[in-house]
Design a protein around this motif. Structure first.
Motif, PDB file in Angstrom:
ATOM      1  N   PRO A  66       0.815  -1.223   0.000  1.00 54.55           N
ATOM      2  CA  PRO A  66       0.000   0.000   0.000  1.00 54.55           C
ATOM      3  C   PRO A  66       0.845   1.268   0.000  1.00 54.55           C
ATOM      4  O   PRO A  66       2.060   1.223   0.245  1.00 54.55           O
ATOM      5  CB  PRO A  66      -0.809  -0.128   1.293  1.00 54.55           C
ATOM      6  CG  PRO A  66      -0.051  -1.064   2.151  1.00 54.55           C
ATOM      7  CD  PRO A  66       0.682  -1.988   1.246  1.00 54.55           C
ATOM      8  N   PRO A  67       0.219   2.427  -0.274  1.00 53.31           N
ATOM      9  CA  PRO A  67       0.939   3.705  -0.265  1.00 53.31           C
ATOM     10  C   PRO A  67       1.551   4.002   1.100  1.00 53.31           C
ATOM     11  O   PRO A  67       1.044   3.558   2.133  1.00 53.31           O
ATOM     12  CB  PRO A  67      -0.162   4.733  -0.613  1.00 53.31           C
ATOM     13  CG  PRO A  67      -1.256   3.941  -1.241  1.00 53.31           C
ATOM     14  CD  PRO A  67      -1.199   2.585  -0.628  1.00 53.31           C
ATOM     15  N   ALA A 239      -2.857  -3.440   3.608  1.00 53.38           N
ATOM     16  CA  ALA A 239      -2.832  -2.504   4.731  1.00 53.38           C
ATOM     17  C   ALA A 239      -3.564  -3.090   5.929  1.00 53.38           C
ATOM     18  O   ALA A 239      -3.169  -2.884   7.082  1.00 53.38           O
ATOM     19  CB  ALA A 239      -3.451  -1.173   4.325  1.00 53.38           C
ATOM     20  N   CYS A 240      -4.625  -3.848   5.642  1.00 53.44           N
ATOM     21  CA  CYS A 240      -5.396  -4.508   6.705  1.00 53.44           C
ATOM     22  C   CYS A 240      -5.698  -5.927   6.236  1.00 53.44           C
ATOM     23  O   CYS A 240      -6.303  -6.101   5.166  1.00 53.44           O
ATOM     24  CB  CYS A 240      -6.684  -3.740   6.975  1.00 53.44           C
ATOM     25  SG  CYS A 240      -7.716  -4.442   8.280  1.00 53.44           S
ATOM     26  N   ASN A 241      -5.265  -6.927   6.986  1.00 59.78           N
ATOM     27  CA  ASN A 241      -5.466  -8.291   6.526  1.00 59.78           C
ATOM     28  C   ASN A 241      -6.898  -8.771   6.782  1.00 59.78           C
ATOM     29  O   ASN A 241      -7.721  -8.038   7.347  1.00 59.78           O
ATOM     30  CB  ASN A 241      -4.431  -9.241   7.146  1.00 59.78           C
ATOM     31  CG  ASN A 241      -4.599  -9.406   8.654  1.00 59.78           C
ATOM     32  OD1 ASN A 241      -5.666  -9.157   9.212  1.00 59.78           O
ATOM     33  ND2 ASN A 241      -3.542  -9.839   9.316  1.00 59.78           N
ATOM     34  N   ASP A 242      -7.187  -9.994   6.403  1.00 61.26           N
ATOM     35  CA  ASP A 242      -8.551 -10.516   6.482  1.00 61.26           C
ATOM     36  C   ASP A 242      -9.026 -10.696   7.920  1.00 61.26           C
ATOM     37  O   ASP A 242     -10.221 -10.830   8.172  1.00 61.26           O
ATOM     38  CB  ASP A 242      -8.642 -11.848   5.734  1.00 61.26           C
ATOM     39  CG  ASP A 242      -8.406 -11.678   4.241  1.00 61.26           C
ATOM     40  OD1 ASP A 242      -8.617 -10.550   3.738  1.00 61.26           O
ATOM     41  OD2 ASP A 242      -8.001 -12.660   3.583  1.00 61.26           O
ATOM     42  N   GLN A 243      -8.089 -10.699   8.855  1.00 55.77           N
ATOM     43  CA  GLN A 243      -8.456 -10.804  10.270  1.00 55.77           C
ATOM     44  C   GLN A 243      -8.606  -9.438  10.926  1.00 55.77           C
ATOM     45  O   GLN A 243      -8.884  -9.337  12.129  1.00 55.77           O
ATOM     46  CB  GLN A 243      -7.404 -11.620  11.030  1.00 55.77           C
ATOM     47  CG  GLN A 243      -7.420 -13.111  10.728  1.00 55.77           C
ATOM     48  CD  GLN A 243      -6.877 -13.419   9.345  1.00 55.77           C
ATOM     49  OE1 GLN A 243      -5.828 -12.896   8.967  1.00 55.77           O
ATOM     50  NE2 GLN A 243      -7.572 -14.269   8.606  1.00 55.77           N
ATOM     51  N   GLY A 244      -8.409  -8.362  10.148  1.00 55.65           N
ATOM     52  CA  GLY A 244      -8.576  -7.014  10.670  1.00 55.65           C
ATOM     53  C   GLY A 244      -7.331  -6.410  11.292  1.00 55.65           C
ATOM     54  O   GLY A 244      -7.395  -5.317  11.875  1.00 55.65           O
ATOM     55  N   ALA A 245      -6.172  -7.076  11.175  1.00 57.38           N
ATOM     56  CA  ALA A 245      -4.924  -6.555  11.738  1.00 57.38           C
ATOM     57  C   ALA A 245      -4.242  -5.630  10.729  1.00 57.38           C
ATOM     58  O   ALA A 245      -4.137  -5.952   9.531  1.00 57.38           O
ATOM     59  CB  ALA A 245      -3.994  -7.706  12.112  1.00 57.38           C
TER      60      ALA A 245
END
Length: 478
Positions: A66-67, A239-245
């Protein structure tokens, strides 16, 4: 005091030696504020690049991130480190345009030429024997002292690489924005430039590093993955993985992430921050089922002739078994009608089609008559009953309405992606919303849906020849 001084000096010397050997230690020493140990993903990126350069047998490394997460800084640092690691290395970098190419070049050159001031570690501390050749004034091309050929060139898709060979090619974000990512011509131009110009510049180690936001399935990263699947190492960071981290809270935290998600167009946001290409997210079809063994049943065909000079003829033969469609063969081409008529007749003959519908719009009735004539004269066959049928419904509405059924009840042959690459490309690129360059392939899939489900009862406008004769025609091979 002396012992203490010697220990600190030894530690500093060890840090310099590690920076010479490893890209991450080099970045950590040069930019300790950004490459701090808490940002573990940066260490992983550097280690992946170093492993690719030093040990991998693969030809391409693709890094999607990501940027603001250090893509360009890492690309510039890797360039400077490669030239320090081995001054004989030749590196070429590619940026979006010539202005950015010049900026990239100046940044790398400034890294190498920075003079010592105070206690700050500079490039010359790490690589004391590496310097840009005196008087080498070109902004985008220069040589490391002691080398007999140009060491570095910065270019762009609109620039030149004539006369320059390189061991390493580093591409840094070649797509400017979503408008370009949606533009097939822009993506095609970048790919042509990359394959026709840049790949021919590679010599020696022949390594390519592509660092970019993953914009579209047809962007440079996507096409490399499709064209060279066995030669690619892929690193993808969301920037945010599938688990929300979050990938890195001190670069982008959850609050700012959610704000950007609300304010930005969702497809652009997902491409920028989670590496989900805009055309994959918005495309009509994700993947098709594939059959292992074709069932024995009646073989049908649906043909849509090309409406205009830029359209494709699409003729699909399929077997219907328990209300499921099994695609067996097809013709998909933008050749002129004098070619497609014979190609369609050949398809109907080799597929042993029993019944074929040909759209009667835009000359379809004449096309159908000629195909039947070619079947009779070339193949001596009257097996296939050919029926011209009108199509009056809105094409886009038909395609959208049929998509769920097609996705679940149409089966492709196992090798369809390579057997019919243009057909595959057109089907898999079709967007649910937005402008599509072509819709010929998905239109015929919609027609197959209507035929099998009974959503359309074909209206025969006129029989191809004498109506009475047609009613009593027998469907067997002569």
């Amino acid at each position: 005091m002396k012992d203490s001084f010697d220990v600190e000096l030894a530690r500093f010397g060890a840090r310099l030696e590690l920076a010479r050997r490893h890209l991450y230690d080099y970045c950590l020493l040069q930019y300790p504020g950004f490459y701090n140990p808490n940002r573990t993903f940066l260490k992983d990126i550097c280690n992946q690049i170093e492993g690719f350069v030093k040990h991998s047998s693969k030809r391409f490394l693709i890094l999607n991130a990501p940027p603001r997460h250090g893509k360009s800084l890492t690309a510039q640092s890797a360039t400077a480190w490669l030239l320090g690691d081995n001054p004989a290395n030749r590196v070429m970098t590619a940026s979006y345009n010539e202005r950015l190419a010049s900026t990239f070049s100046k940044n790398v050159r400034n890294i190498i030429q920075t003079k010592k001031a105070g206690d700050k570690v500079v490039y010359q501390d790490i690589f004391p024997n590496v310097a840009v050749q005196y008087g080498d004034a070109s902004a985008q091309m220069w040589t490391i002292e002691g080398q007999n050929q140009t060491s570095y060139l910065a270019t762009s898709p609109n620039g030149t690489a004539t006369g320059f060979g390189c061991d390493f090619l580093i591409c840094d974000d070649l797509i400017k924005n979503a408008a370009e990512a949606y533009n097939t011509n822009v993506l095609d131009d970048i790919w042509s430039w990359f394959t026709d110009t840049m790949l021919s510049r590679l010599e020696g180690q022949r390594k390519v590093i592509v660092i970019m936001t993953r914009w579209a399935k047809g962007d440079l990263a996507g096409r490399i993955l499709e064209a060279f699947p066995d030669e690619v190492e892929l690193i993808t960071y969301q920037a945010c993985n599938d688990q929300g981290a979050m990938l890195c809270d001190d670069i982008l935290n959850t609050k700012d992430y959610e704000f950007l998600k609300r304010e930005m167009s969702l497809d652009i946001f997902e491409a920028n921050y989670n590496q989900k290409p805009i055309d994959i997210k918005g495309r009509l079809y994700s993947e098709f089922k594939e059959w292992e063994k074709k069932p024995e049943s009646e073989v049908k065909n649906y043909t849509d002739t090309a409406d205009t000079g830029s359209d494709f003829l699409c003729s699909i033969s399929y077997t219907v078994f328990e209300n499921e469609a099994y695609i067996t063969d097809l013709v998909f081409t933008d050749e002129p009608m004098e070619i497609t008529e014979e190609a369609t007749a050949d398809l109907l003959y080799r597929s042993e089609v029993n019944r074929a519908n040909v759209e009667s719009n835009n000359g379809g009735r004449g096309f159908a008559r000629n195909v039947e004539r070619i079947l009779r004269e070339k193949h001596g066959s009257n097996r296939t009953i050919i029926t011209p049928v009108p199509q009056t419904k809105n094409k886009e509405s038909r395609i959208l309405a049929s998509s769920a059924w097609v996705q679940n009840h149409v089966y492709m042959p196992p090798n369809w992606k390579t057997r019919w690459p243009e057909f595959y490309k057109q089907v898999m690129k079709y967007q649910r919303k937005g402008k599509n360059a072509h819709d010929d392939a998905v239109d015929v899939l919609a027609a197959i849906f209507e035929e099998i489900t009974g959503k359309r009862k074909p209206q025969i406008i006129n029989n191809i020849d004498n109506p009475t004769k047609r009613r009593h025609r027998r469907t067997f091979e002569r």
